[in-house]
Design a protein around this motif. Structure first.
Motif, PDB file in Angstrom:
ATOM      1  N   SER A  85      52.720  88.823  33.046  1.00 27.87           N
ATOM      2  CA  SER A  85      52.064  90.102  32.761  1.00 27.87           C
ATOM      3  C   SER A  85      51.392  90.639  34.025  1.00 27.87           C
ATOM      4  O   SER A  85      51.449  91.848  34.317  1.00 27.87           O
ATOM      5  CB  SER A  85      51.026  89.931  31.645  1.00 27.87           C
ATOM      6  OG  SER A  85      51.630  89.522  30.439  1.00 27.87           O
ATOM      7  N   LEU A  86      50.788  89.741  34.782  1.00 29.56           N
ATOM      8  CA  LEU A  86      50.134  90.138  36.035  1.00 29.56           C
ATOM      9  C   LEU A  86      51.164  90.576  37.075  1.00 29.56           C
ATOM     10  O   LEU A  86      50.909  91.491  37.865  1.00 29.56           O
ATOM     11  CB  LEU A  86      49.289  88.977  36.569  1.00 29.56           C
ATOM     12  CG  LEU A  86      48.158  88.497  35.639  1.00 29.56           C
ATOM     13  CD1 LEU A  86      47.392  87.347  36.282  1.00 29.56           C
ATOM     14  CD2 LEU A  86      47.209  89.648  35.307  1.00 29.56           C
ATOM     15  N   CYS A  88      53.973  92.083  36.368  1.00 28.60           N
ATOM     16  CA  CYS A  88      54.363  93.441  35.961  1.00 28.60           C
ATOM     17  C   CYS A  88      53.321  94.461  36.404  1.00 28.60           C
ATOM     18  O   CYS A  88      53.663  95.588  36.793  1.00 28.60           O
ATOM     19  CB  CYS A  88      54.548  93.507  34.442  1.00 28.60           C
ATOM     20  SG  CYS A  88      55.970  92.565  33.828  1.00 28.60           S
ATOM     21  N   ILE A  89      52.060  94.077  36.332  1.00 28.63           N
ATOM     22  CA  ILE A  89      50.987  94.954  36.819  1.00 28.63           C
ATOM     23  C   ILE A  89      51.137  95.166  38.317  1.00 28.63           C
ATOM     24  O   ILE A  89      51.020  96.289  38.825  1.00 28.63           O
ATOM     25  CB  ILE A  89      49.608  94.348  36.490  1.00 28.63           C
ATOM     26  CG1 ILE A  89      49.391  94.328  34.968  1.00 28.63           C
ATOM     27  CG2 ILE A  89      48.496  95.128  37.183  1.00 28.63           C
ATOM     28  CD1 ILE A  89      48.171  93.546  34.542  1.00 28.63           C
ATOM     29  N   ILE A 163      50.740 100.868  32.708  1.00 31.40           N
ATOM     30  CA  ILE A 163      50.346  99.549  33.235  1.00 31.40           C
ATOM     31  C   ILE A 163      49.368  98.852  32.288  1.00 31.40           C
ATOM     32  O   ILE A 163      49.340  97.624  32.193  1.00 31.40           O
ATOM     33  CB  ILE A 163      49.719  99.690  34.643  1.00 31.40           C
ATOM     34  CG1 ILE A 163      50.781 100.139  35.645  1.00 31.40           C
ATOM     35  CG2 ILE A 163      49.098  98.377  35.106  1.00 31.40           C
ATOM     36  CD1 ILE A 163      50.277 100.274  37.074  1.00 31.40           C
ATOM     37  N   SER A 164      48.593  99.635  31.530  1.00 30.35           N
ATOM     38  CA  SER A 164      47.612  99.042  30.621  1.00 30.35           C
ATOM     39  C   SER A 164      48.271  98.186  29.543  1.00 30.35           C
ATOM     40  O   SER A 164      47.633  97.278  28.988  1.00 30.35           O
ATOM     41  CB  SER A 164      46.765 100.141  29.967  1.00 30.35           C
ATOM     42  OG  SER A 164      47.570 101.006  29.175  1.00 30.35           O
ATOM     43  N   PHE A 166      50.459  95.945  30.017  1.00 30.47           N
ATOM     44  CA  PHE A 166      50.565  94.587  30.536  1.00 30.47           C
ATOM     45  C   PHE A 166      49.190  93.914  30.643  1.00 30.47           C
ATOM     46  O   PHE A 166      49.100  92.692  30.581  1.00 30.47           O
ATOM     47  CB  PHE A 166      51.297  94.597  31.868  1.00 30.47           C
ATOM     48  CG  PHE A 166      52.744  95.004  31.723  1.00 30.47           C
ATOM     49  CD1 PHE A 166      53.652  94.138  31.152  1.00 30.47           C
ATOM     50  CD2 PHE A 166      53.166  96.261  32.112  1.00 30.47           C
ATOM     51  CE1 PHE A 166      54.981  94.514  30.990  1.00 30.47           C
ATOM     52  CE2 PHE A 166      54.488  96.647  31.954  1.00 30.47           C
ATOM     53  CZ  PHE A 166      55.402  95.770  31.394  1.00 30.47           C
ATOM     54  N   TYR A 167      48.152  94.700  30.808  1.00 26.98           N
ATOM     55  CA  TYR A 167      46.804  94.125  30.688  1.00 26.98           C
ATOM     56  C   TYR A 167      46.589  93.613  29.266  1.00 26.98           C
ATOM     57  O   TYR A 167      46.029  92.538  29.048  1.00 26.98           O
ATOM     58  CB  TYR A 167      45.740  95.182  31.042  1.00 26.98           C
ATOM     59  CG  TYR A 167      45.563  95.427  32.512  1.00 26.98           C
ATOM     60  CD1 TYR A 167      44.873  94.520  33.317  1.00 26.98           C
ATOM     61  CD2 TYR A 167      46.078  96.578  33.113  1.00 26.98           C
ATOM     62  CE1 TYR A 167      44.700  94.759  34.680  1.00 26.98           C
ATOM     63  CE2 TYR A 167      45.918  96.816  34.474  1.00 26.98           C
ATOM     64  CZ  TYR A 167      45.230  95.903  35.250  1.00 26.98           C
ATOM     65  OH  TYR A 167      45.063  96.118  36.600  1.00 26.98           O
TER      66      TYR A 167
END
Length: 391
Positions: A85-86, A88-89, A163-164, A166-167
């Motif tokens: 996930s990070l 992807c961010i 992007i949120s 993936f957070y």
């Protein structure tokens, strides 16, 4: 006899781990296409890479869980999901589309541990009929999670950017990581040879010789295809051909989830009174009825509610009677639950992956969806005849 107790809320989050991550970014795909300046077809790879990673991940966690234990395998998978996930961010920060695809592939590999270990733990802690009942209720997650996840993804994208999403994925991972620490370790003896090639070939070779495991996994995979095929074809038919608005399509999409939830509850109740194969037969019959209604509605070019959503709600109801009972039959005959569930889940996710990748071969017409579903139903009937002939 029950050996150990498992937290149902934790299992619910585990089994929906990959499904939630899969569709969370769906509302964000147009925004991604604009951000990375790529075509919509290229952006669809965000979905494709996830499905491929999801399917392959099912085969990885069998040996991992046997070599290190059930809980360590969960820690590894969830940890990979968080790290991916990070990544992807980071891909968004660096404006690197290919890094995003790599991150999605790894994210699928990590989140796939949820489905794999849910079935392993259930089958090591409960008898087959109890497993069928619990899987029926857990299937509510498959009915509810995609809708909730897409709604969350849409709200996050609209208010905070793509992007949120993936957070949010990373936060989901941290929450699940905390919950699985309370699960019991069901592996008594570690298999130190689990990663040796000869051992792997033998272990998976034995599973592919298990006819009940294969037939049950094929039933689950073909049944799961209904969900993905409908999701891939229905928007084009409803919006482009039948004139439905995107908003109306989203609202109508609640109906299939309701059908699945009602079917899951009915399946759990039927499993207490009837043989697993009998409940599967009832499910297939209901699916066939739904497809007939869809074919008639599509042929007469009826409104989308009559030609798509009400029929698919019936299909989903029947599907919920097939899936949990097929899983109980498949796993009930297996001794090595870890490798068996890996093969079963590989078939469950692999078949829909092939179906989605093959979708591009067809031109979308009003009759396409009932034809595709009818073919799937025919295959399910063939597999059902096979599974009931196995002794």
């Amino acid at each position: 006899m029950m050996k150990q107790s498992l937290s149902f809320p934790t299992l619910l989050l585990m089994i929906s781990f990959a499904a939630g991550n899969a569709v969370l970014v769906s509302p964000a795909l147009p925004a991604m296409a604009t951000f990375f300046n790529v075509s919509s077809d290229a952006t669809q790879q965000v979905v494709t890479f996830f499905l491929v990673g999801y399917a392959l991940g099912q085969l990885i966690y069998g040996p991992l869980a046997n070599r290190f234990g059930r809980k360590p395998a969960l820690y590894m998978g969830i940890g990979l999901q968080i790290m991916s996930s990070l990544v992807c961010i980071l891909a968004g920060m660096l404006n690197n589309f290919y890094l995003l695809l790599l991150g999605r592939f790894a994210l699928a590999l990590g989140s796939g541990v949820g489905l794999k270990m849910t079935f392993t733990l259930l089958n090591e802690c409960y008898e087959p009929k109890v497993v069928s009942q619990k899987v029926s209720y857990l299937m509510l997650a498959f009915a509810i999670t995609p809708g909730i996840s897409m709604a969350v993804g849409g709200l996050l994208t609209q208010n905070f950017g793509w992007i949120s999403c993936f957070y949010f994925s990373a936060i989901y991972g941290f929450i699940l990581l905390a919950l699985v620490t309370r699960l019991p370790e069901t592996l008594a003896v570690l298999d130190l040879d689990a990663f040796k090639l000869k051992h792997l070939l033998h272990a998976y070779g034995e599973q592919f010789k298990n006819k009940k495991l294969l037939s049950g996994g094929l039933l689950m995979g073909l049944t799961t295809c209904f969900i993905y095929v409908f999701a891939a074809v229905a928007p084009f038919v409803a919006i482009n051909l039948l004139g439905m608005t995107s908003k109306s399509f989203g609202i109508a999409s609640i109906l299939p989830s309701i059908g699945y939830m009602l079917g899951a509850v009915s399946s759990a109740k039927l499993a207490k009174k009837h043989a697993l194969s009998k409940t599967i037969f009832v499910g297939i019959a209901i699916v066939a009825v739904g497809i007939i209604f869809m074919a008639v509605g599509s042929y007469t070019e009826s409104p989308a509610m009559l030609s798509l959503f009400i029929p698919i709600t019936i299909v989903y109801f029947g599907e919920a009677l097939i899936y949990p009972n097929a899983s109980a039959i498949a796993m009930g005959s297996a001794i090595d639950k870890s490798h068996a569930s890996a093969v079963m889940n590989f078939l469950t996710i692999g078949l829909p992956t092939i179906a989605v990748l093959s979708f591009g071969m067809f031109t979308v017409t009003i009759m396409l969806l009932p034809i595709l579903l009818a073919v799937l139903c025919g295959l399910i009937i063939c597999v059902y005849k096979w599974i009931t002939s196995i002794k």
